[in-house]
Motif scaffolding. Sequence first.
Motif, mmCIF file in Angstrom:
data_model
loop_
_atom_site.group_PDB
_atom_site.id
_atom_site.type_symbol
_atom_site.label_atom_id
_atom_site.label_comp_id
_atom_site.label_asym_id
_atom_site.label_seq_id
_atom_site.Cartn_x
_atom_site.Cartn_y
_atom_site.Cartn_z
ATOM 1 N N PRO A 1 0.835 -1.217 0.000
ATOM 2 C CA PRO A 1 0.000 0.000 0.000
ATOM 3 C C PRO A 1 0.866 1.261 0.000
ATOM 4 N N PHE A 2 0.243 2.361 -0.401
ATOM 5 C CA PHE A 2 0.934 3.643 -0.361
ATOM 6 C C PHE A 2 1.101 4.090 1.085
ATOM 7 N N THR A 3 2.315 4.486 1.429
ATOM 8 C CA THR A 3 2.563 5.066 2.747
ATOM 9 C C THR A 3 2.390 6.577 2.637
ATOM 10 N N SER A 4 2.319 7.245 3.757
ATOM 11 C CA SER A 4 2.205 8.706 3.722
ATOM 12 C C SER A 4 3.450 9.327 3.086
ATOM 13 N N ASP A 5 4.624 8.735 3.294
ATOM 14 C CA ASP A 5 5.851 9.249 2.658
ATOM 15 C C ASP A 5 5.755 9.153 1.131
ATOM 16 N N LEU A 6 5.261 8.011 0.635
ATOM 17 C CA LEU A 6 5.134 7.848 -0.816
ATOM 18 C C LEU A 6 4.114 8.824 -1.395
ATOM 19 N N ILE A 7 3.032 9.039 -0.694
ATOM 20 C CA ILE A 7 2.027 9.997 -1.156
ATOM 21 C C ILE A 7 2.633 11.394 -1.215
ATOM 22 N N ASP A 8 3.403 11.769 -0.197
ATOM 23 C CA ASP A 8 4.074 13.077 -0.210
ATOM 24 C C ASP A 8 5.021 13.186 -1.408
ATOM 25 N N GLU A 9 5.748 12.119 -1.704
ATOM 26 C CA GLU A 9 6.665 12.133 -2.840
ATOM 27 C C GLU A 9 5.891 12.259 -4.156
ATOM 28 N N MET A 10 4.786 11.540 -4.276
ATOM 29 C CA MET A 10 3.955 11.633 -5.486
ATOM 30 C C MET A 10 3.424 13.059 -5.646
ATOM 31 N N ASN A 11 3.032 13.687 -4.541
ATOM 32 C CA ASN A 11 2.533 15.062 -4.605
ATOM 33 C C ASN A 11 3.620 16.030 -5.072
ATOM 34 N N PRO B 1 7.306 21.059 6.087
ATOM 35 C CA PRO B 1 8.385 20.095 6.347
ATOM 36 C C PRO B 1 8.177 18.747 5.654
ATOM 37 N N LEU B 2 6.929 18.321 5.467
ATOM 38 C CA LEU B 2 6.668 17.063 4.772
ATOM 39 C C LEU B 2 7.075 17.159 3.304
ATOM 40 N N LEU B 3 6.843 18.323 2.701
ATOM 41 C CA LEU B 3 7.216 18.568 1.316
ATOM 42 C C LEU B 3 8.734 18.634 1.174
ATOM 43 N N VAL B 4 9.389 19.282 2.107
ATOM 44 C CA VAL B 4 10.856 19.371 2.096
ATOM 45 C C VAL B 4 11.459 17.962 2.213
ATOM 46 N N ALA B 5 10.952 17.180 3.156
ATOM 47 C CA ALA B 5 11.474 15.824 3.371
ATOM 48 C C ALA B 5 11.220 14.942 2.153
ATOM 49 N N ALA B 6 10.033 15.061 1.553
ATOM 50 C CA ALA B 6 9.703 14.259 0.369
ATOM 51 C C ALA B 6 10.643 14.600 -0.785
ATOM 52 N N THR B 7 10.936 15.871 -0.965
ATOM 53 C CA THR B 7 11.827 16.298 -2.045
ATOM 54 C C THR B 7 13.237 15.768 -1.814
ATOM 55 N N GLU B 8 13.689 15.785 -0.577
ATOM 56 C CA GLU B 8 15.010 15.236 -0.265
ATOM 57 C C GLU B 8 15.061 13.733 -0.537
ATOM 58 N N ARG B 9 13.979 13.022 -0.237
ATOM 59 C CA ARG B 9 13.939 11.579 -0.529
ATOM 60 C C ARG B 9 13.984 11.331 -2.036
ATOM 61 N N LEU B 10 13.287 12.166 -2.803
ATOM 62 C CA LEU B 10 13.325 12.026 -4.263
ATOM 63 C C LEU B 10 14.738 12.246 -4.780
ATOM 64 N N TYR B 11 15.473 13.167 -4.168
ATOM 65 C CA TYR B 11 16.869 13.390 -4.541
ATOM 66 C C TYR B 11 17.710 12.149 -4.200
ATOM 67 N N LEU C 1 15.672 10.828 -8.464
ATOM 68 C CA LEU C 1 14.588 11.226 -9.350
ATOM 69 C C LEU C 1 14.658 12.704 -9.684
ATOM 70 N N VAL C 2 15.316 13.499 -8.836
ATOM 71 C CA VAL C 2 15.516 14.926 -9.079
ATOM 72 C C VAL C 2 16.996 15.245 -8.880
ATOM 73 N N THR C 3 17.413 16.392 -9.421
ATOM 74 C CA THR C 3 18.846 16.714 -9.445
ATOM 75 C C THR C 3 19.367 17.461 -8.226
ATOM 76 N N ALA C 4 18.468 17.913 -7.348
ATOM 77 C CA ALA C 4 18.906 18.682 -6.181
ATOM 78 C C ALA C 4 18.035 18.345 -4.980
ATOM 79 N N LYS C 5 18.601 18.499 -3.780
ATOM 80 C CA LYS C 5 17.844 18.212 -2.555
ATOM 81 C C LYS C 5 16.607 19.085 -2.412
ATOM 82 N N ASP C 6 16.623 20.262 -3.040
ATOM 83 C CA ASP C 6 15.471 21.162 -2.957
ATOM 84 C C ASP C 6 14.639 21.148 -4.239
ATOM 85 N N GLY C 7 14.795 20.103 -5.037
ATOM 86 C CA GLY C 7 14.009 19.956 -6.256
ATOM 87 C C GLY C 7 14.885 19.909 -7.486
#
Length: 79
Positions: A2-12, A34-44, A48-54
């Motif tokens: 199932p989707f976790t809250s972290d995965l949903i934040d990353e998808m958003n 903070p959830l958006l910041v953490a999700a973006t860092e996980r994507l980095y 999936l993205v080129t920088a910790k901030d997107g």
Amino acid sequence: MPFTSDLIDEMNVLVKFSLSSELTGIKVHSDADPLLVAATERLYDKKLVTAKDGGYLTSIGRDAVEHAKEALRILKSNH
């Protein structure tokens, strides 16, 4: 799995990216939700993205955005 809250934040975060140009990125400021910041860092960390901030999407990040947007479109449809 199932989707976790972290995965949903990353998808958003992913669906915020535009696919119209590879030169279009996003910047998540340090004072953002903070959830958006953490999700973006996980994507980095997942490359999936080129920088910790997107930054910009990597090749695999672009694939993930395409799939995320398609899933969102399907789930929002009135079939």
